[in-house]
Scaffold this motif. Structure first.
Motif, PDB file in Angstrom:
ATOM      1  N   PHE A 641       0.815  -1.220   0.000  1.00  0.00           N
ATOM      2  CA  PHE A 641       0.000   0.000   0.000  1.00  0.00           C
ATOM      3  C   PHE A 641       0.844   1.265   0.000  1.00  0.00           C
ATOM      4  O   PHE A 641       2.016   1.255   0.416  1.00  0.00           O
ATOM      5  CB  PHE A 641      -0.923   0.017   1.214  1.00  0.00           C
ATOM      6  N   VAL A 642       0.265   2.317  -0.487  1.00  0.00           N
ATOM      7  CA  VAL A 642       0.789   3.671  -0.318  1.00  0.00           C
ATOM      8  C   VAL A 642      -0.400   4.554   0.009  1.00  0.00           C
ATOM      9  O   VAL A 642      -1.336   4.661  -0.775  1.00  0.00           O
ATOM     10  CB  VAL A 642       1.496   4.181  -1.588  1.00  0.00           C
ATOM     11  N   HIS A 656      -0.189  12.446   6.701  1.00  0.00           N
ATOM     12  CA  HIS A 656       0.240  11.157   7.229  1.00  0.00           C
ATOM     13  C   HIS A 656       0.509  10.267   6.023  1.00  0.00           C
ATOM     14  O   HIS A 656      -0.402   9.942   5.274  1.00  0.00           O
ATOM     15  CB  HIS A 656      -0.909  10.616   8.085  1.00  0.00           C
ATOM     16  N   LEU A 657       1.768   9.904   5.807  1.00  0.00           N
ATOM     17  CA  LEU A 657       2.134   9.111   4.627  1.00  0.00           C
ATOM     18  C   LEU A 657       2.634   7.741   5.066  1.00  0.00           C
ATOM     19  O   LEU A 657       3.532   7.642   5.889  1.00  0.00           O
ATOM     20  CB  LEU A 657       3.247   9.842   3.848  1.00  0.00           C
ATOM     21  N   ARG A 658       1.998   6.689   4.503  1.00  0.00           N
ATOM     22  CA  ARG A 658       2.449   5.346   4.870  1.00  0.00           C
ATOM     23  C   ARG A 658       2.791   4.544   3.619  1.00  0.00           C
ATOM     24  O   ARG A 658       2.035   4.538   2.653  1.00  0.00           O
ATOM     25  CB  ARG A 658       1.372   4.622   5.660  1.00  0.00           C
ATOM     26  N   VAL A 659       3.945   3.889   3.679  1.00  0.00           N
ATOM     27  CA  VAL A 659       4.410   3.096   2.551  1.00  0.00           C
ATOM     28  C   VAL A 659       4.717   1.697   3.051  1.00  0.00           C
ATOM     29  O   VAL A 659       5.474   1.534   4.004  1.00  0.00           O
ATOM     30  CB  VAL A 659       5.703   3.709   1.964  1.00  0.00           C
ATOM     31  N   LEU A 663       7.506  -2.742  -0.262  1.00  0.00           N
ATOM     32  CA  LEU A 663       7.757  -2.050  -1.535  1.00  0.00           C
ATOM     33  C   LEU A 663       9.213  -1.611  -1.651  1.00  0.00           C
ATOM     34  O   LEU A 663       9.662  -1.229  -2.719  1.00  0.00           O
ATOM     35  CB  LEU A 663       6.851  -0.815  -1.666  1.00  0.00           C
ATOM     36  N   GLY A 664       9.892  -1.604  -0.530  1.00  0.00           N
ATOM     37  CA  GLY A 664      11.307  -1.240  -0.550  1.00  0.00           C
ATOM     38  C   GLY A 664      11.542   0.226  -0.850  1.00  0.00           C
ATOM     39  O   GLY A 664      12.596   0.608  -1.353  1.00  0.00           O
ATOM     40  N   LEU A 665      10.553   1.044  -0.558  1.00  0.00           N
ATOM     41  CA  LEU A 665      10.716   2.481  -0.807  1.00  0.00           C
ATOM     42  C   LEU A 665      10.857   3.234   0.504  1.00  0.00           C
ATOM     43  O   LEU A 665      10.311   2.826   1.524  1.00  0.00           O
ATOM     44  CB  LEU A 665       9.484   3.025  -1.545  1.00  0.00           C
TER      45      LEU A 665
END
Length: 709
Positions: A641-642, A656-659, A663-665
């Motif tokens: 997810f992003v 609020h940003l969630r990665v 995903l390896g980002l």
RNA sequence: GGGGGAUUAGCUCAUCUGGCUAGAGCGCUUGCAUGGCAUGCAAGAGGUGGUCGGUUCGACUCCGAUAUCCUCCA
């Protein structure tokens, strides 16, 4: 070879300028004390073999299951304990309590030294010193009855001290283990340094310390072997010293524990730190006293402050005292109304008038038989006649407190019992403090009762009965309260307020009759050490101010609850309601978040390979709730997810940003790259930020979508 | 008098480069197991992170003041 005496011939006095002046009375110190004498008489080769020490040594040996004579190390421990317990018990019975300053600190130190020996060499891990007191009391009951009389009290004090020391040992051990785990003590102030850095004379800079900590962390992560190698199996002196200095953890224990872990202690480094600490203390305490300049000699100093508040006098001698950047002068007058600090009563202030030149007296202290007035500068004509006058307003406040202290002690003995012994006292212009032996916390009823008795005596307006130059034997017969351990001269002064109520030996100044005290009010009752309670109280103006302040406070609170018959009840209800509302609010918010998450989840859409959601204007009330929503959403969606969730809170857009980690980002870098105007950060998968401009968020969402397409 | 620390749940303490729903043990409440207890298993309640300011997009975490306690030096 046995040394029975060691003669020292006293001949000179060394002056401040290092010149030698012959003493008026030369003498010899033979050094043949009680113990050496006993040893000689009983025909032993060591004073520890005499019957002064043997009973205690045998007792401890039996308790620890180690025979006296078994080894040099354990013998030393046993002797140290036998010697120290005597010093400690006698001094405490004399009225001196362990503390962190002055004479009390000396007691604490010897007590800890002996406990340490017991802990390290005899295997004691619980209080044991206190158990020795009863046999000591029995042994010396004919020559030092004070100990026997206060046996239980002394046992209690020592036990509490031991318990607290075992506690500091424990925290010290924790810290040391922390060092083995992390390379620093809990305080985190000292990181690990390379050998080269540690060996430098100058203290490491904060940056070097930080670097060192980083190295430890990396070494730990990469390879545990590197880690120990990195330390060179050495505990830096700085760490050992910090343990000792901050946590009271003795060096030899550090050495022992370190050895168990295969480490050495950098003792040189320790010495260096120790020397630095001593230097600091020396600089701070450095007082440079010049020698006295004598104008008039031979006369005895006369204190006339019991009867007068001013006097015409002459300066007998003076000198200067330098401390840090301050310079003070000390003056001695042939007669003075200034009371010098003693018996708990603080010294007087006031002024000295040298023919028109008024010089403030900042404080008055006693040194031997001299009454010393502290002033900021010397008068132009120090030989001139001087008019000395004390600050009478301040003095009146002080004597109210002093007389009240006497009434307080008498009242305490009535309410609590005659075991109430004075253990310390402070009397100044603002308040009075009285420490006394008592085993339990006073109940509110007892405090009220004491206060009432004192105030009754004040209203009775008992007239002061002051008798000077009473032979000590006679004073004893009169039933005057005396202090254990206090040294009294042949002639004493007896202060009586009602012969049936309060009669004490005292050198202080008192009110003419108790009515002058006005009002007596106890401010606090607390514990200062095992079996010792402290009462703080105010009198006169200060007591009225205190009561006024309390009443005003109550009135103000009452105003807020207009019409309430029972303010306490009202406050209680209010607090309960508040708590309930907070709980409700929390629940509501959780529900709201749960609903929101459900809704958001439905909006998650596939963009390229990722599950994407970008929302700039989520309707929510707090940043905390937004964060919770984000966390729950990631729990639901689980992977790939992003999310960008943002909401306008207090005029700012909280982002609020969630990665998803898979995903390896790096979300943190992503944000900086795409939208530098949004400020914030965090770990790779969990970024929090904010911006004043809501458009930034829309832009970020757009760019992210582009990216993953 | 001068240094160094500590203050997080009722208690003892975690939280190591400022962001991760502030955790553990003991204690407490409830349920289950056993005839009962010691105990075991499970669930749960319990936090203005001493107080007041500052730095920061964001502080339990960094800085300053203040209070209390501990510790070393004099």
């Amino acid at each position: 070879m046995i040394e029975i005496w060691n003669n020292v011939f006293m001949e000179f006095e060394r002056k401040a300028d290092s010149s030698l002046v012959p003493l008026p009375k030369k003498h010899v110190d033979t050094g043949m004390g009680f113990e050496r004498l006993t040893m000689a008489i009983q025909g032993k080769y060591s004073s520890y073999d005499s019957d002064i020490f043997q009973p205690v040594i045998q007792y401890v040996a039996q308790k620890s299951n180690i025979k006296y004579g078994a080894s040099e190390k354990t013998d030393i421990a046993l002797r140290v304990i036998a010697d120290h317990i005597r010093a400690i018990s006698f001094t405490i019975a004399d009225g001196q309590l362990p503390s962190n300053t002055g004479a009390g600190y000396v007691i604490r130190r010897i007590l800890r030294r002996s406990v340490r020996y017991g802990y390290s060499y005899l295997g004691f891990e619980a209080p044991f010193m206190c158990e020795l007191v009863p046999m000591l009391a029995e042994q010396f009951k004919n020559v030092f009855p004070e100990l026997n009389a206060q046996k239980d009290f002394v046992v209690n004090v020592i036990r509490e001290e031991e318990i607290s020391f075992f506690k500091t040992l424990k925290t010290g051990l924790n810290s040391l283990n922390n060092f083995f785990d992390h390379g620093s003590l809990q305080s985190n102030k000292i990181g690990y340094l390379t050998e080269e850095e540690a060996s430098q004379d100058s203290a490491p800079t904060p940056k070097e310390i930080e670097e060192g900590q980083k190295r430890v962390v990396t070494a730990l992560k990469e390879n545990a072997d590197n880690y120990t190698q990195f330390y060179k199996r050495n505990i830096p002196g700085k760490i050992a010293f910090q343990l000792y200095d901050t946590y009271g953890f003795p060096l030899d224990l550090t050495r022992l524990v370190a050895a168990e872990m295969g480490f050495m202690v950098d003792e040189k480094g320790f010495e260096v730190e120790m020397a630095a600490q001593k230097d600091r203390g020396r600089v701070a305490a450095a007082t440079e006293q010049s020698d006295w300049t004598t104008i008039e000699d031979g006369k005895k100093v006369e204190f006339i402050g019991y009867d007068f508040t001013e006097a015409d006098a002459r300066v007998m001698k003076y000198r200067s005292v330098k401390q840090k950047d301050k310079e003070l002068f000390q003056l001695v007058l042939d007669k003075t109304p200034f009371y010098a600090e003693s018996g708990g009563q603080i010294g007087d202030t006031g002024y000295l008038d040298f023919g028109g030149e008024k010089i403030d007296v900042l404080d008055t202290k006693k040194e031997n038989d001299l009454i010393i007035h502290f002033v900021k500068k010397l008068p132009a004509k120090v030989n001139a006649p001087v008019h000395a006058k004390i600050n009478t307003i301040r003095r009146n406040d002080i004597i109210k407190n002093h007389s009240a202290t006497h009434l307080l002690q008498a009242a305490l003995r009535i309410v609590l019992g005659t075991h109430v012994q004075q253990k310390g006292s402070l009397v100044n212009a603002d308040y009075l403090r009285f420490d006394f032996a008592h085993f339990a916390k006073m109940t509110p009823e007892e405090i009220a009762k004491v206060e009432q008795i004192v105030n009754d005596k004040i209203m009775e307006n008992v007239v002061l009965d002051e008798k000077r130059n009473v032979p000590i034997k006679e004073a004893e017969k009169m039933g005057a309260t005396m202090l254990f351990g206090e040294k009294y001269g042949e002639l004493v002064r007896v202060i009586t307020f009602d012969p049936q109520f309060s009669r004490e030996l005292c050198g202080g100044v008192h009110v003419k009759s108790t009515g002058a005290i006005g009002l007596f009010k106890i401010i606090s009752e607390s514990s200062i050490s095992a079996g010792v309670r402290r009462i703080e109280a105010v009198t006169g103006r200060k007591a009225l101010e205190y009561v006024d302040a309390k009443v005003n406070e109550l009135t103000a609170i009452g105003e807020l609850f207009k019409g309430s018959k029972n303010v306490v009840q009202s406050v209680n209800t209010l607090m309960e309601q508040n708590e309930k509302l907070q709980k409700e609010n929390e629940h509501m918010q959780d529900k709201l978040v749960a609903g929101l998450v459900k809704q958001l989840k439905a909006e998650v859409a596939q963009v390229g390979k990722v599950q994407f959601l970008g929302k700039a204007n989520i309707d929510i009330t707090s940043a905390d709730a937004l964060r919770k929503a984000g966390i729950q959403l990631t729990n639901e969606v689980k992977d790939n997810f992003v999310f960008v969730l943002a909401s306008n809170i207090n005029g700012k857009s909280i982002v609020h940003l969630r990665v998803a980690p898979s995903l390896g980002l790096n979300g943190n870098q992503l944000l900086k790259e795409l939208s530098p105007s949004i400020k914030g950060g965090g770990p790779a998968d969990f970024v929090q930020a904010s911006t004043a401009n809501a458009n930034d968020v829309e832009e970020l969402i757009g760019k992210l979508k582009e990216r993953f397409k």
